[in-house]
Design an enzyme around this catalytic site. Structure first.
Site, mmCIF file in Angstrom:
data_model
loop_
_atom_site.group_PDB
_atom_site.id
_atom_site.type_symbol
_atom_site.label_atom_id
_atom_site.label_comp_id
_atom_site.label_asym_id
_atom_site.label_seq_id
_atom_site.Cartn_x
_atom_site.Cartn_y
_atom_site.Cartn_z
ATOM 1 N N SER A 40 -2.872 -1.546 -7.235
ATOM 2 C CA SER A 40 -1.081 -0.735 -7.107
ATOM 3 C C SER A 40 -0.527 -1.299 -7.994
ATOM 4 O O SER A 40 -0.606 -2.561 -7.954
ATOM 5 C CB SER A 40 -1.107 -0.484 -5.819
ATOM 6 O OG SER A 40 0.152 -1.203 -4.649
ATOM 7 N N TYR A 98 -1.602 -5.746 2.874
ATOM 8 C CA TYR A 98 -1.799 -4.566 1.363
ATOM 9 C C TYR A 98 -1.603 -5.693 0.551
ATOM 10 O O TYR A 98 -2.322 -5.489 -0.577
ATOM 11 C CB TYR A 98 -1.054 -3.795 2.041
ATOM 12 C CG TYR A 98 -1.238 -1.823 0.318
ATOM 13 C CD1 TYR A 98 -2.195 -1.473 1.550
ATOM 14 C CD2 TYR A 98 -0.187 -1.891 -0.077
ATOM 15 C CE1 TYR A 98 -1.968 -0.298 -0.097
ATOM 16 C CE2 TYR A 98 -0.327 -1.152 -1.498
ATOM 17 C CZ TYR A 98 -1.738 -0.222 -0.639
ATOM 18 O OH TYR A 98 -1.294 1.127 -2.087
HETATM 19 P P1 NAD Z 1 -5.043 8.958 0.992
HETATM 20 O O1 NAD Z 1 -5.157 7.984 2.052
HETATM 21 O O2 NAD Z 1 -4.866 10.076 0.244
HETATM 22 O O3 NAD Z 1 -7.107 9.029 0.656
HETATM 23 C C1 NAD Z 1 -8.086 7.578 0.850
HETATM 24 C C2 NAD Z 1 -8.774 7.492 0.918
HETATM 25 O O4 NAD Z 1 -9.891 7.170 1.464
HETATM 26 C C3 NAD Z 1 -9.544 9.136 2.464
HETATM 27 O O5 NAD Z 1 -10.085 10.003 2.324
HETATM 28 C C4 NAD Z 1 -10.068 8.193 3.120
HETATM 29 O O6 NAD Z 1 -10.350 8.936 4.143
HETATM 30 C C5 NAD Z 1 -10.558 7.082 2.672
HETATM 31 N N1 NAD Z 1 -10.718 6.489 3.211
HETATM 32 C C6 NAD Z 1 -10.212 4.948 3.886
HETATM 33 N N2 NAD Z 1 -10.686 4.480 4.825
HETATM 34 C C7 NAD Z 1 -11.971 4.367 4.000
HETATM 35 C C8 NAD Z 1 -13.781 3.357 4.582
HETATM 36 N N3 NAD Z 1 -13.870 2.469 5.099
HETATM 37 N N4 NAD Z 1 -14.444 4.218 3.747
HETATM 38 C C9 NAD Z 1 -14.786 5.128 2.788
HETATM 39 N N5 NAD Z 1 -13.582 5.679 2.342
HETATM 40 C C10 NAD Z 1 -12.877 5.470 3.485
HETATM 41 O O7 NAD Z 1 -4.738 7.673 0.219
HETATM 42 P P2 NAD Z 1 -4.767 7.658 -1.667
HETATM 43 O O8 NAD Z 1 -3.271 7.410 -1.290
HETATM 44 O O9 NAD Z 1 -5.230 8.034 -2.534
HETATM 45 O O10 NAD Z 1 -5.054 6.603 -1.989
HETATM 46 C C11 NAD Z 1 -5.725 5.460 -2.966
HETATM 47 C C12 NAD Z 1 -5.888 4.503 -3.968
HETATM 48 O O11 NAD Z 1 -4.848 4.548 -4.411
HETATM 49 C C13 NAD Z 1 -5.597 3.465 -2.687
HETATM 50 O O12 NAD Z 1 -6.152 2.393 -3.091
HETATM 51 C C14 NAD Z 1 -4.791 3.013 -1.993
HETATM 52 O O13 NAD Z 1 -4.170 1.849 -1.900
HETATM 53 C C15 NAD Z 1 -3.891 3.064 -4.128
HETATM 54 N N6 NAD Z 1 -2.571 3.563 -3.966
HETATM 55 C C16 NAD Z 1 -2.047 4.698 -3.687
HETATM 56 C C17 NAD Z 1 -0.705 5.180 -3.703
HETATM 57 C C18 NAD Z 1 0.177 6.181 -3.707
HETATM 58 O O14 NAD Z 1 1.185 5.952 -3.280
HETATM 59 N N7 NAD Z 1 -0.685 6.877 -2.787
HETATM 60 C C19 NAD Z 1 0.021 4.008 -4.908
HETATM 61 C C20 NAD Z 1 -0.433 3.061 -5.382
HETATM 62 C C21 NAD Z 1 -1.625 2.988 -4.935
#
Ligand code: NAD
Length: 250
Positions: free
Chosen positions: A133, A146
């Site tokens: 991130s 986080y």
């Molecule tokens: P999201 O919540 O939309 O999707 C995350 C997925 O991970 C979900 O389908 C959830 O069920 C799954 N998950 C959670 N815990 C789990 C576990 N223990 N085992 C297996 N699956 C699990 O999130 P996103 O926004 O698509 O984020 C994806 C990645 O990107 C994450 O690592 C997040 O930290 C990172 N990220 C997101 C953003 C943002 O703005 N959305 C920004 C920076 C980084």
């Protein structure tokens, strides 16, 4: 690059960035092994295999990655993407929440790499992409666990890159605000979600937030042989969020 007969394991693939990666790699001809705690209905029955797997559970990860290797014949790429958010400063964060965030956002990246890399070594080639991130570089308030986990991912990325070169590359991708269910859930915690969304848009230089598809396209490029001189790095895809000084509005 032609991804036919290549297998990619994607964690957290039920929605958001993970689901976009699954779509992009399926379109590129790859076999996809999709891991999530939620059930995923496969869009392509022949080239996708969905497994309900808590990626913080070592036995579940080991069994799932072996199952995917046995089914498709190889594991060529790993996208460590599953993540969760829990809010709180250090004094407000419970030990249980700290452990949960570390286990899902950091330990799972180690576990999936631990069990996928031996198969990449068998084929003498592979790429691990770790979704970190922009919070690996800059921090907002009340996300202590986080931001700590995301920063540690950069260390894990370097370790994998150094330990398994030249056969395996490892790159971290650091998104800014991306329009996913994680973001929508976060802003819905506010009494005024529309105002929070406006703030998010304003923070990024293109005056919009990013899309999961944009992140997935970067991930695909970083897996491609065209990027074979890139390893151990952290790539920001953050609309300039990490280069501005707060208050530098026009
Ligand atoms: P999201 O919540 O939309 O999707 C995350 C997925 O991970 C979900 O389908 C959830 O069920 C799954 N998950 C959670 N815990 C789990 C576990 N223990 N085992 C297996 N699956 C699990 O999130 P996103 O926004 O698509 O984020 C994806 C990645 O990107 C994450 O690592 C997040 O930290 C990172 N990220 C997101 C953003 C943002 O703005 N959305 C920004 C920076 C980084």
């Amino acid at each position: 690059m032609n991804y036919q007969n290549k297998t990619i394991v994607i964690t957290g693939a039920a929605k958001g960035i993970g689901a976009a990666c699954a779509k992009v790699f399926l379109e590129a001809g790859a076999n996809v092994g999709l891991l999530d705690i939620d059930v995923i209905s496969p869009t392509d029955k022949e080239r996708s295999m969905s497994v309900v797997c808590d990626v913080s559970d070592e036995n579940a990860v080991k069994n799932t990655i072996h199952k995917i290797k046995n089914h498709f014949g190889s594991v060529d790429y790993l996208i460590n993407n599953a993540g969760i958010q829990r809010y709180g400063s250090v004094t407000e964060t419970s030990s249980d929440d700290w452990d949960l965030v570390m286990n899902v956002n950091l330990k799972s990246f180690f576990l999936c790499a631990k069990y996928a890399i031996p198969f990449m070594l068998e084929s003498k080639k592979g790429v691990v992409i770790n979704i970190a991130s922009v919070q690996a570089f800059v921090s907002q308030q009340n996300v202590s666990a986080y931001t700590t986990a995301k920063t540690a991912i950069l260390g894990l990325t370097r370790s994998i890159a150094v330990d398994y070169a030249p056969l395996i590359r490892c790159v971290a991708v650091c998104p800014g605000t991306i329009d996913t269910p994680m973001l929508r859930d976060a802003i819905n915690l506010s009494p005024d979600p529309a105002a929070v969304m406006e703030e998010c848009i304003e923070m990024h230089l293109p005056k919009r937030i990013g899309t999961p598809e944009e992140v997935a396209e970067l991930v695909k490029y970083l897996c491609d042989d065209k990027s074979s001189f890139i390893t151990g790095q952290a790539f920001r895809i953050d609309g300039g969020l990490g280069i501005t000084i707060a208050g530098s509005k026009k």
